[in-house]
Motif scaffolding. Structure first.
Motif, PDB file in Angstrom:
ATOM      1  N   GLU A  66      32.584  33.990  36.882  1.00 28.78           N
ATOM      2  CA  GLU A  66      33.308  35.124  36.315  1.00 28.78           C
ATOM      3  C   GLU A  66      33.705  34.848  34.865  1.00 28.78           C
ATOM      4  O   GLU A  66      33.572  35.712  33.992  1.00 28.78           O
ATOM      5  CB  GLU A  66      34.562  35.416  37.156  1.00 28.78           C
ATOM      6  N   ILE A  67      34.192  33.632  34.596  1.00 33.03           N
ATOM      7  CA  ILE A  67      34.570  33.276  33.217  1.00 33.03           C
ATOM      8  C   ILE A  67      33.354  33.354  32.296  1.00 33.03           C
ATOM      9  O   ILE A  67      33.425  33.889  31.185  1.00 33.03           O
ATOM     10  CB  ILE A  67      35.187  31.858  33.180  1.00 33.03           C
ATOM     11  N   LYS A  68      32.213  32.853  32.779  1.00 31.08           N
ATOM     12  CA  LYS A  68      31.001  32.906  31.960  1.00 31.08           C
ATOM     13  C   LYS A  68      30.541  34.339  31.751  1.00 31.08           C
ATOM     14  O   LYS A  68      30.112  34.715  30.650  1.00 31.08           O
ATOM     15  CB  LYS A  68      29.889  32.088  32.625  1.00 31.08           C
ATOM     16  N   ALA A  69      30.617  35.153  32.816  1.00 25.10           N
ATOM     17  CA  ALA A  69      30.190  36.549  32.696  1.00 25.10           C
ATOM     18  C   ALA A  69      31.050  37.306  31.696  1.00 25.10           C
ATOM     19  O   ALA A  69      30.573  38.214  31.005  1.00 25.10           O
ATOM     20  CB  ALA A  69      30.235  37.236  34.066  1.00 25.10           C
ATOM     21  N   TYR A  76      18.015  32.903  47.871  1.00 21.48           N
ATOM     22  CA  TYR A  76      17.257  33.242  46.662  1.00 21.48           C
ATOM     23  C   TYR A  76      17.799  34.518  46.016  1.00 21.48           C
ATOM     24  O   TYR A  76      17.894  34.615  44.786  1.00 21.48           O
ATOM     25  CB  TYR A  76      15.777  33.460  47.006  1.00 21.48           C
ATOM     26  N   PHE A  77      18.141  35.471  46.860  1.00 21.38           N
ATOM     27  CA  PHE A  77      18.502  36.776  46.313  1.00 21.38           C
ATOM     28  C   PHE A  77      19.988  36.912  46.036  1.00 21.38           C
ATOM     29  O   PHE A  77      20.396  37.783  45.272  1.00 21.38           O
ATOM     30  CB  PHE A  77      17.952  37.861  47.229  1.00 21.38           C
ATOM     31  N   ASP A  97      23.263  37.689  41.400  1.00 25.22           N
ATOM     32  CA  ASP A  97      24.273  37.155  40.493  1.00 25.22           C
ATOM     33  C   ASP A  97      23.790  37.207  39.042  1.00 25.22           C
ATOM     34  O   ASP A  97      24.547  37.542  38.128  1.00 25.22           O
ATOM     35  CB  ASP A  97      24.606  35.714  40.875  1.00 25.22           C
ATOM     36  N   VAL A  98      22.521  36.912  38.822  1.00 25.43           N
ATOM     37  CA  VAL A  98      22.009  36.812  37.457  1.00 25.43           C
ATOM     38  C   VAL A  98      21.553  38.165  36.901  1.00 25.43           C
ATOM     39  O   VAL A  98      21.548  38.370  35.673  1.00 25.43           O
ATOM     40  CB  VAL A  98      20.852  35.782  37.396  1.00 25.43           C
ATOM     41  N   LEU A 115      18.993  45.744  37.310  1.00 22.99           N
ATOM     42  CA  LEU A 115      19.657  46.171  38.538  1.00 22.99           C
ATOM     43  C   LEU A 115      19.591  45.071  39.591  1.00 22.99           C
ATOM     44  O   LEU A 115      18.587  44.346  39.693  1.00 22.99           O
ATOM     45  CB  LEU A 115      18.978  47.432  39.095  1.00 22.99           C
ATOM     46  N   LYS A 116      20.646  44.965  40.388  1.00 23.13           N
ATOM     47  CA  LYS A 116      20.613  44.030  41.506  1.00 23.13           C
ATOM     48  C   LYS A 116      19.659  44.552  42.582  1.00 23.13           C
ATOM     49  O   LYS A 116      19.685  45.743  42.913  1.00 23.13           O
ATOM     50  CB  LYS A 116      22.002  43.884  42.129  1.00 23.13           C
ATOM     51  N   PRO A 117      18.826  43.682  43.164  1.00 26.81           N
ATOM     52  CA  PRO A 117      18.013  44.134  44.289  1.00 26.81           C
ATOM     53  C   PRO A 117      18.876  44.368  45.527  1.00 26.81           C
ATOM     54  O   PRO A 117      19.893  43.708  45.716  1.00 26.81           O
ATOM     55  CB  PRO A 117      17.044  42.972  44.517  1.00 26.81           C
ATOM     56  N   ALA A 118      18.470  45.324  46.340  1.00 28.66           N
ATOM     57  CA  ALA A 118      19.093  45.546  47.648  1.00 28.66           C
ATOM     58  C   ALA A 118      18.282  44.795  48.697  1.00 28.66           C
ATOM     59  O   ALA A 118      17.098  44.499  48.485  1.00 28.66           O
ATOM     60  CB  ALA A 118      19.134  47.036  47.972  1.00 28.66           C
TER      61      ALA A 118
END
Length: 465
Positions: free
Chosen positions: A20-23, A311-312, A317-318, A325-328
């Motif tokens: 969170e700090i890095k983001a 993996y996901f 996160d990245v 977009l985040k994958p579902a």
């Protein structure tokens, strides 16, 4: 002094705090202080437990951690990661606990009903029976679909042998249904590079297994105009867009993060450490410019067994940090070995698996000789006390492959009451598997080298949105 479980939970929270700090692009000194605290906690954890901290792998409980209200039979934690699945329970992995551990969401009846409303189709029996039991952001996929927005499917296969077994087919059978009811494109990643890094196999064998396994995948009935199957060994060198996304992920995931997520050690080859970025890249639509052009706003839905979730989790996160977009995800349960649900079926043990190449006779012999029974020791005891379908492998397999819900429920009740004997239950399974595998073998026979080339050639796909 903290107990192992308390320290594990503190470590998990500190890892989230660091991210969170890095983001939020915190000050360098703040980031370094948080990272140093995390590293000290990891050292304390290793000193206390004798093993490295791994996200998603809590320590075995001690007396200090024990909750008297919990079931005393649950002495050991299930082990679930991309390479190992084991449990001490004859019923198999405790999926309710796994949902909590991984932080995913249970597929409730409300979601199954919504899928039925949106598609206008009866939900697949994998959904009706909880075989696909967990998800991440599936409601978001349905929102997009109802708003006439595109999404695409991504699943994969690690080709470690020329013959696949019936357990390998679960995500592909479900993905085929998803492709049909939503009319969306599909990419299938063949991780032949992964198998070369993890297994004692040559590059040539890994690539050859990719082509053989592709035949089985095609034989599931995927539409050639909507499906792209690719070998990592071939595609990454031929697609600058794909490789650029791999590099973006690699830059934004640290060595400490992949060690924490996957348990890598200093003795692992650097290929293993970098591989998770390769499995992440198909989650982003612009990795496939021949399909989506330079669009990075097409969301991805990944049907997979839940052991692939680490993996996901990393990918999700990245993704926002590289503008994607985040994958579902939709997670399935594991297909148990013939010897029992303590482990999943393995291609390396011929007697633990029903292979797609097995003859009718081999299927019959394997089920009769090796399928773990939930029945009693004698016919008299079984008639009197009944069997336990919850631990019986033949019944477990029928929940995957017998499509008739009423027939399955009657088998469950008859076996539990003792009206149905173990041999009769095994006969039901044999009579279900034999024609299913024979039909698959016939479809596979019709898959030519040219058909494989067609599916594996980068090209524009055709779909409605």
């Amino acid at each position: 002094m903290s107990s192992p479980m308390e320290l594990y939970e503190q470590l998990t929270a500190q890892g989230l705090a660091v991210r969170e700090i890095k983001a939020q692009k915190g000050e360098k000194a703040e980031v370094e202080a948080a990272v140093q605290r995390l590293l000290r906690m990891k050292e304390d954890y290793k000193h206390l437990t004798g093993r490295d901290y791994q996200a998603g792998r809590p320590p075995a409980r001690t007396d200090d951690d024990a909750d008297p209200a919990e079931d005393e039979e649950e002495d050991e934690d299930d082990q679930v990661d991309p390479w190992n699945v084991s449990t001490s329970s004859a019923k198999g992995v405790d999926y309710a606990k796994l949902i909590v551990r991984f932080g995913s969401c249970k597929i409730e009846q409300e979601l199954v009903d919504r899928i039925a409303r949106v598609t206008g189709k009866t939900p697949h029996h994998f959904l009706r029976r909880g075989i696909f039991f967990s998800h991440r952001d599936m409601h978001q996929i349905l929102d997009a679909y109802e708003s006439q927005k595109s999404f695409y499917l991504y699943t994969g296969r690690g080709p470690s042998s020329g013959a696949m077994h019936v357990g390998h087919m679960i995500p592909f059978l479900f993905t085929k249904w998803l492709q049909d009811v939503f009319d969306v494109p599909l990419v299938v990643q063949m991780t032949d590079d992964e198998k070369y890094l993890w297994k004692d196999l040559s590059l040539e064998d890994c690539h050859r297994y990719t082509l053989e396994n592709a035949r089985d995948i095609i034989a599931c009935g995927f539409h050639p105009d909507k499906t792209f199957i690719f070998s990592d060994l071939d595609y990454m060198g031929a697609s600058p867009a794909f490789y650029r996304n791999v590099v973006k992920v690699q830059k934004h995931v640290t060595f400490n993060q992949v060690k924490g997520i996957f348990g890598f050690t200093d003795s692992d080859c650097i290929g293993k450490i970098s591989f998770p970025a390769i499995q992440a890249a198909p989650s982003f639509s612009n990795s496939f410019p021949q399909i989506f052009g330079d669009r990075n706003d097409v969301q991805c839905l990944i049907p997979c067994a839940i052991d692939q979730d680490p993996y996901f989790r990393m990918t999700r996160d990245v993704a926002p940090r590289i503008g994607y977009l985040k994958p579902a995800l939709l997670h399935s349960t594991f297909f148990p070995a013939l010897q029992g649900a303590q482990t999943k079926m393995s291609a390396s043990d011929a007697n633990s698996s029903i292979f797609l190449t097995d003859t009718a006779k081999q299927i019959k012999n394997k089920v009769n000789k090796h399928a773990f029974s939930g029945g009693k020791d004698t016919v008299e005891e079984h008639r009197k006390f009944g069997g336990n379908p919850d631990v019986d492998v033949s019944f477990m397999y029928l929940t995957f492959f017998l499509e008739d819900d009423e027939q399955l429920e009657k088998i469950r009740q008859d076996y539990r009451s003792g009206a149905l004997l173990t041999g009769e239950l095994k006969k039901c399974l044999i009579e279900t598997l034999q024609p299913m595998i024979a039909a698959h073998q016939e479809r596979r026979r019709l898959v030519t080298d040219e058909t494989v080339r067609q599916f594996m050639t980068p090209r524009k796909l055709h779909f409605s949105r």
